[in-house]
Design a protein around this motif. Structure first.
Motif, PDB file in Angstrom:
ATOM      1  N   LEU A  17      11.252  -4.449  -5.451  1.00  0.00           N
ATOM      2  CA  LEU A  17      10.325  -5.463  -4.568  1.00  0.00           C
ATOM      3  C   LEU A  17       9.070  -4.928  -4.082  1.00  0.00           C
ATOM      4  CD1 LEU A  17       9.924  -8.415  -3.475  1.00  0.00           C
ATOM      5  CD2 LEU A  17      11.308  -7.639  -1.358  1.00  0.00           C
ATOM      6  N   ARG A  19     -11.449  -3.489   3.693  1.00  0.00           N
ATOM      7  CA  ARG A  19     -11.470  -3.715   2.390  1.00  0.00           C
ATOM      8  C   ARG A  19     -10.198  -4.935   2.132  1.00  0.00           C
ATOM      9  NH1 ARG A  19      -7.105   0.532  -0.495  1.00  0.00           N
ATOM     10  NH2 ARG A  19      -5.405   0.090   1.221  1.00  0.00           N
ATOM     11  N   MET A  78       1.990   2.695  -8.695  1.00  0.00           N
ATOM     12  CA  MET A  78       3.427   3.366  -8.303  1.00  0.00           C
ATOM     13  C   MET A  78       4.147   3.848  -9.520  1.00  0.00           C
ATOM     14  SD  MET A  78       3.134   2.919  -5.089  1.00  0.00           S
ATOM     15  CE  MET A  78       4.465   3.521  -4.433  1.00  0.00           C
ATOM     16  N   ARG A 130       4.257   5.189  -0.539  1.00  0.00           N
ATOM     17  CA  ARG A 130       3.194   5.533  -1.005  1.00  0.00           C
ATOM     18  C   ARG A 130       2.290   4.437  -1.540  1.00  0.00           C
ATOM     19  NH1 ARG A 130       5.127   9.908  -5.355  1.00  0.00           N
ATOM     20  NH2 ARG A 130       6.551   8.463  -5.460  1.00  0.00           N
ATOM     21  N   TYR A 131       2.720   3.157  -1.379  1.00  0.00           N
ATOM     22  CA  TYR A 131       1.819   2.043  -1.772  1.00  0.00           C
ATOM     23  C   TYR A 131       0.827   1.947  -1.055  1.00  0.00           C
ATOM     24  CZ  TYR A 131       0.715  -2.839  -3.175  1.00  0.00           C
ATOM     25  OH  TYR A 131      -0.119  -3.821  -3.567  1.00  0.00           O
ATOM     26  N   PRO A 132      -0.520   1.828  -1.598  1.00  0.00           N
ATOM     27  CA  PRO A 132      -1.910   2.039  -1.275  1.00  0.00           C
ATOM     28  C   PRO A 132      -2.300   1.029  -0.092  1.00  0.00           C
ATOM     29  CG  PRO A 132      -2.121   1.179  -3.277  1.00  0.00           C
ATOM     30  CD  PRO A 132      -0.548   1.473  -3.094  1.00  0.00           C
ATOM     31  N   VAL A 133      -1.256   0.335   0.704  1.00  0.00           N
ATOM     32  CA  VAL A 133      -1.938  -0.306   1.749  1.00  0.00           C
ATOM     33  C   VAL A 133      -0.955   0.097   2.915  1.00  0.00           C
ATOM     34  CG1 VAL A 133      -2.247  -2.583   2.807  1.00  0.00           C
ATOM     35  CG2 VAL A 133      -2.342  -2.389   0.274  1.00  0.00           C
ATOM     36  N   LYS A 134      -1.618   0.391   4.199  1.00  0.00           N
ATOM     37  CA  LYS A 134      -0.914   0.990   5.112  1.00  0.00           C
ATOM     38  C   LYS A 134       0.307  -0.124   5.810  1.00  0.00           C
ATOM     39  CE  LYS A 134      -1.691   2.272   9.992  1.00  0.00           C
ATOM     40  NZ  LYS A 134      -2.283   2.020  11.207  1.00  0.00           N
ATOM     41  N   MET A 164       2.962  -1.229   4.229  1.00  0.00           N
ATOM     42  CA  MET A 164       3.477  -1.918   3.240  1.00  0.00           C
ATOM     43  C   MET A 164       4.170  -1.112   2.232  1.00  0.00           C
ATOM     44  SD  MET A 164       0.595  -5.026   2.890  1.00  0.00           S
ATOM     45  CE  MET A 164      -0.017  -5.781   4.292  1.00  0.00           C
ATOM     46  N   HIS A 165       5.381  -1.218   1.735  1.00  0.00           N
ATOM     47  CA  HIS A 165       6.205  -0.254   1.049  1.00  0.00           C
ATOM     48  C   HIS A 165       6.665  -1.222  -0.303  1.00  0.00           C
ATOM     49  CE1 HIS A 165       5.445   1.808   4.562  1.00  0.00           C
ATOM     50  NE2 HIS A 165       6.328   0.973   5.439  1.00  0.00           N
ATOM     51  N   ALA A 166       7.273  -0.339  -1.328  1.00  0.00           N
ATOM     52  CA  ALA A 166       8.040  -0.912  -2.363  1.00  0.00           C
ATOM     53  C   ALA A 166       9.288  -0.525  -2.092  1.00  0.00           C
ATOM     54  CB  ALA A 166       7.463  -0.415  -3.604  1.00  0.00           C
ATOM     55  N   GLU A 172       3.786  -5.880   6.230  1.00  0.00           N
ATOM     56  CA  GLU A 172       4.677  -7.001   5.441  1.00  0.00           C
ATOM     57  C   GLU A 172       5.980  -6.494   5.729  1.00  0.00           C
ATOM     58  OE1 GLU A 172       4.822  -6.976   1.260  1.00  0.00           O
ATOM     59  OE2 GLU A 172       5.519  -8.795   1.111  1.00  0.00           O
TER      60      GLU A 172
END
Lengths: 466, 466
Positions: free
Chosen positions: A57, A94, A109, B21-25, B27-29, B146
């Motif tokens: 997810l 942004r 990723m 490491r997802y590029p939005v603070k 928020m994670h995968a 999120e």
């Protein structure tokens, strides 16, 4: 159904699938019954994918710079992306896009996850909501601004052959999936001008709706190295070299649910394939005062037996007329209705009515009862699939004449199969002349191109599309 | 664990729960293994709710005018709402909010759905992602932008008593839910100044994290008629009058998963309650060359038996050292490890090792094998819950002295229980003096208020909170 569009909107409301009155255009609320159907369909799909994929997810929001990285890809989406620009009262540094699809969320990723050939193949999928700012006329579950159910699988391979093989596997997964829903499909290779933005080529599944228009219900994309080069997805080979990986992705959406509703439904309402019906059998007692208790007890025994057989059964013992119950459950598409009255009990049997054909059968309530019901269900699943396939096949016309093509397309008769030389201009001319979209290439052919009369190369399908 | 924060981040990465490491603070995968744990936890919750609620799904985007309707509600959220302002290159005519929670998405529809008393009670829930533009320090699964997993239930009733009863039912549902995860909880009524924006009152479940801070893991709100008046949710009573309905809502989020990880985990990694472990038992063959075949065959028999018993089992027959396998599966928190070597086979037994206690047991591979393993699992579930409860209880201190309170809170020792007169100023003074948040009221009390020394009314809990 004379007016498909009207029928479709009415059934969504009357069978309590979704509520279209949500105050944003192209966005809908799933009602409890609709949600249950959706859930069964998702479960069917998950089961197929889980054999060979991992579910993951990823976040909804994609930073602008990631979305913009793949130039061809973004061109395909830039007019339809919703942008988040503010958090609270502050303007974001942004912009963040609501995912229209997740290549640009996942692949940065993947670039971190994949180091060596041992990490490959990577096969993941997710089931999420995605967003498209549709400017065309919206239609529930078909053309919507929040796609509530988007299954997207993404795979990464060492070689082009690996990716090619995965495309074939995905085709088989989708075949099994649509077969289990009884949905017939046309498989074509989309023309160059209609492939997924960023793909090497796109294989599509389309089905035919009752009004003669086709609906895209699944796509499979071979991405080659296009994205792996943009997002720097490389791996160390057995020989210690660094190479860009090969990728595929494939998706299905809410449209699958729209096709199940539209293709199996009839004037009485929904007709659900037993495999995905939240209730497979409804028992309706035929009540007379003197025999009420006896009948209800018999019904409960029947219910118990069916439950023990792992069938999804509901005993409708509400104090309303049986006729109204029939009407309601037919509207909701319950595959089998079992009627039980005093005369049936005397003969130790029940009356089974199939929703799809209306066929009525006496079935003995003996030791083979559950097995017999299961055979009826199995037969019904097969009959529904067969009937849907036959119906569709009759509406695919081999044509070698533009006028005939126009007649078929304009009058909602179905899909035309013509011969095409393979030249893009000829293809677009055909679309223009026939006033239809080219679904794509079905296979090779050796006749004459319907546009230029030169040697043909391909059999292609054209249709009015949703 | 000396440094909880460091431990927590490491375990999320090493046990492959999420990728930060997802590029939005914020928020994670979700990685495949983490996703599986999340799925099991969601299934547990769904099962409890499905007994008495219908699952639905509402759109993510809420029009500005709906979100703004309830003035107190919006004040609680306006600083944290993400706004969609553009579709493609066009500015939208009206802004759309990413749901921070769904009252304002659902209740306009409830107003359409509910006509008469026959439509009540209405009980629905959905499991969705929600968004908060957090300005505080974010922390995976705990404070995120999120929220990927938000279960929100919403109910509508004819009377205040109906809503009150539902609050009690919801408390019981959550108790059962957290018990099955072995998560201990503190139940309090939040103080007025910390209740859900728009609620009459809020009941909260908090748990205690290893660093002595509490984590809110569930809340239940009695909304009274506050929202039904704003959104015009009325019904016709049996007597033909029109009245505003009474409402409740209750939610749990990703934080549940954070608590399972944090409370049961240890220096070796995760420790999953068997009920939610994607793999409950891992079989590790102890291989010596001469006996390899024999051992593997025995392992397969054990695997087969356990599978027949509906246990989730994995045979790890990779060609790596057993020690490395132990390490990996301990990190991933698999409840039971079964080791099988040639000496075990001689004695027709296996060695079972519990992840939580490290306890090693010989279990005969006889007719009672599966039952014996199930008892071990059952005992482990109970032991884990009991241990977690005892650990928490030791860290709740009855205190009648501000200085002692400060010592406990400042040094991360846990939660203080003090007496409070009920006056808001006194409550806020206590928070200020102790440098802690008031979790809320646990019950009545007759001592003296710790702030003003007047007659106390309530036992309240204060803690440093996440």
């Amino acid at each position: 159904m004379e007016n498909f569009s009207e029928w479709y909107h009415e059934i969504l409301e009357n069978a309590e699938i979704i509520d279209s009155r949500y105050p944003v255009k192209g966005m809908h609320a799933w009602l409890p019954y609709g949600f249950k159907i959706r859930k069964k369909i998702i479960e069917t799909l998950r089961k197929l994918l889980d054999e060979d994929h991992d579910e993951v997810l990823f976040p909804l929001l994609i930073p602008e710079e990631e979305l913009m990285k793949e130039s061809i890809h973004i061109k395909g989406f830039e007019d339809e992306v919703y942008w988040v620009t503010h958090g609270g009262k502050a303007k974001l540094k942004r912009k963040l896009a609501l995912r229209p699809t997740s290549e640009t969320a996942m692949y940065p990723m993947f670039s971190l996850w994949i180091r060596t050939h041992k990490d490959l193949p990577l096969k993941v999928y997710q089931i999420v909501n995605t967003f498209r700012y549709e400017t065309k006329h919206t239609r529930p579950l078909i053309r919507i601004r929040e796609i509530t159910t988007f299954k997207e699988a993404h795979t990464v391979h060492k070689t082009l052959e690996g990716a090619e093989k995965q495309v074939k596997k995905a085709i088989n997964i989708y075949k099994t999936f649509f077969d289990s829903l009884g949905i017939p499909y046309l498989i074509t290779k989309r023309p160059e001008w209609d492939k997924f933005p960023g793909a090497v080529y796109t294989i599509a599944f389309d089905t035919l709706m009752p009004d003669g228009r086709t609906l895209q219900i699944g796509t499979i994309h071979n991405l080659g190295q296009n994205f792996s080069k943009t997002f720097d997805i490389t791996f160390e080979t057995e020989e210690g070299k660094h190479e860009h990986a090969y990728q595929t992705c494939y998706g299905v959406s809410d449209r699958v649910i729209a096709s199940v509703i539209s293709i199996h439904g009839d004037e009485k309402g929904l007709c659900l394939p037993p495999k995905i019906a939240p209730i497979q059998i409804v028992i309706v007692p035929i009540i007379f005062k003197e025999t009420e208790e006896e009948v209800l007890e018999f019904c409960k025994n029947v219910e118990k037996k069916l439950k023990e057989g792992k069938l999804k059964v509901h005993l409708d013992d509400r104090d309303i007329r049986a006729g109204r119950k029939f009407y309601e459950w037919e509207m909701k598409g319950i595959p089998l209705r079992i009627e039980i009255g005093p005369k049936d009990i005397e003969k130790n049997k029940v009356v089974v009515v199939r929703r799809d054909s209306g066929e009525k059968m006496d079935v003995k309530f003996d030791d083979n009862f559950v097995e017999n019901i299961k055979s009826i269900i199995e037969k019904m699943n097969n009959d529904m699939r067969k009937r849907a396939w036959e119906k569709m096949k009759k509406k695919i016309y081999d044509v070698d004449d533009i006028k005939k093509c126009k007649d078929i397309i304009n009058n909602g008769k179905g899909v035309v199969r013509v011969i095409w030389c393979g030249n893009e201009n000829c293809g677009k001319n055909l679309e223009e002349k026939i006033k239809a979209d080219m679904l794509g290439i079905e296979g090779k052919s050796s006749g004459k191109c319907l546009n230029c009369n030169e040697d043909g190369k391909y059999k292609v399908l054209l249709a009015k599309t949703y």
